[in-house]
Design an enzyme around this catalytic site. Structure first.
Site: not given
Ligand code: GLU
Length: 304
Positions: A63, A66, A188, A240, A258
């Site tokens: 993530s 992002k 993604y 988060y 994650v």
């Molecule tokens: N590829 C993970 C998902 O979209 C990313 C999770 C993350 O790092 O928050 O579930």
């Protein structure tokens, strides 16, 4: 400031935490990462780099990606992006579907999964080759042409990605996703699969510590105002459902993934990345958060 000494001290102080979290296990490729990996890299805006531990080793940025796709979309679309995604902390898990229904398919912010999907969708909509342009962007920011997608991780994410598919289809039913969900999820999952080291990431995030400008090339990635807003979003939504706790304990903008990485910036000073794969209950690196808390405490620098 003797960063090398501070980083060594922190590494020693956090060592007892290793073994107290849980490595992400929703896909085999992440579950197999050794839990005791630990690295920190700092890059200052005047170009000095300080490291400790496994700072040169690549890991899955997940993530953290992002932030980079958001910067690309904010640069090309500007304020119109806010018609499709909000700027409020969600107060819900990163992959929650519940809020989306109440809020008519408009995700709370660009750093939860639904918001990141809208951001990536906007890149697809505005660009013929988003996978290539994301990779080019990351390579340029970090100055490392070797960075690449981990196709095994991307494939595995796809295999277990039912909830992300659900988010994409759900938002498409509200006309807030323009591309086909299969194409969107492919991009993604690839952006999440990028393999980078702490050193790469501490350099890649540096433009956000320097008013949107890459320090060594003077390339303008974002305007001063856009860089400020991106940092504000990281501060309020980057960790988060524990963004408030991170702001309280650490006091700088950050974004976690994650894979156990966290990037953060001290505006006007430096970019930092810490990696430790074991996560806490919110999905943030347990030792990584403590590392950054100790860093701002020992150096006395934060944004407050
Ligand atoms: N590829 C993970 C998902 O979209 C990313 C999770 C993350 O790092 O928050 O579930």
């Amino acid at each position: 400031m003797n960063y090398t000494k501070i980083l060594e001290e922190i590494k020693e102080e956090v060592a007892p935490l290793i073994g107290k979290g849980k490595v992400a296990n929703y896909i085999p490729a992440l579950a197999s990462v050794p839990n005791n990996k630990y690295g920190i890299a700092i890059t200052t805006i005047n170009g000095n780099c300080y490291t400790v531990g496994d700072a040169e080793e690549e890991f899955s940025i997940q993530s953290i990606s992002k932030v980079f796709t958001f910067a690309m979309a904010f640069k090309s679309i500007g304020e119109k992006l806010w018609q499709r995604v909000g700027k409020e902390p969600s107060g819900n898990p990163f992959n929650s579907l519940v809020q989306l229904e109440k809020e008519n398919g408009i995700p709370r912010n660009p750093f939860i999964n639904a918001g990141a999907l809208v951001v990536t969708d906007s890149l697809i909509h505005n660009n013929f080759n988003p996978k290539k342009s994301i990779l080019d962007f990351i390579r340029k920011l970090s100055g490392n042409q070797q960075i690449n997608y981990n196709t095994e991780i991307a494939r595995s994410e796809n295999e277990y990605g039912h909830r992300n598919y659900a988010l994409a289809h759900f938002m498409k039913s509200y006309n807030n996703i323009y591309s086909e969900p299969d194409e969107l999820l492919d991009v993604y999952f690839h952006q999440c699969s990028l393999s980078m080291s702490c050193v790469d990431l501490s350099k890649a995030v540096l433009f956000l510590a320097n008013h949107g400008v890459v320090p060594n090339t003077d390339e303008i990635i974002l305007t001063t105002s856009q860089a400020k807003r991106t940092n504000s979003l990281m501060m309020t939504c980057g960790m988060y459902d524990a963004s408030g706790d991170f702001a309280f304990r650490v006091g700088i903008p950050g974004k976690s993934g994650v894979g156990g990485g966290i990037i953060a910036v001290i505006p006007g000073e430096l970019g930092i990345c810490v990696w430790s794969p074991e996560l806490d209950e919110f999905g943030n690196s347990l030792t990584g958060v403590k590392t950054l808390e100790l860093f701002t405490t020992k150096t006395g620098v934060s944004i407050f």
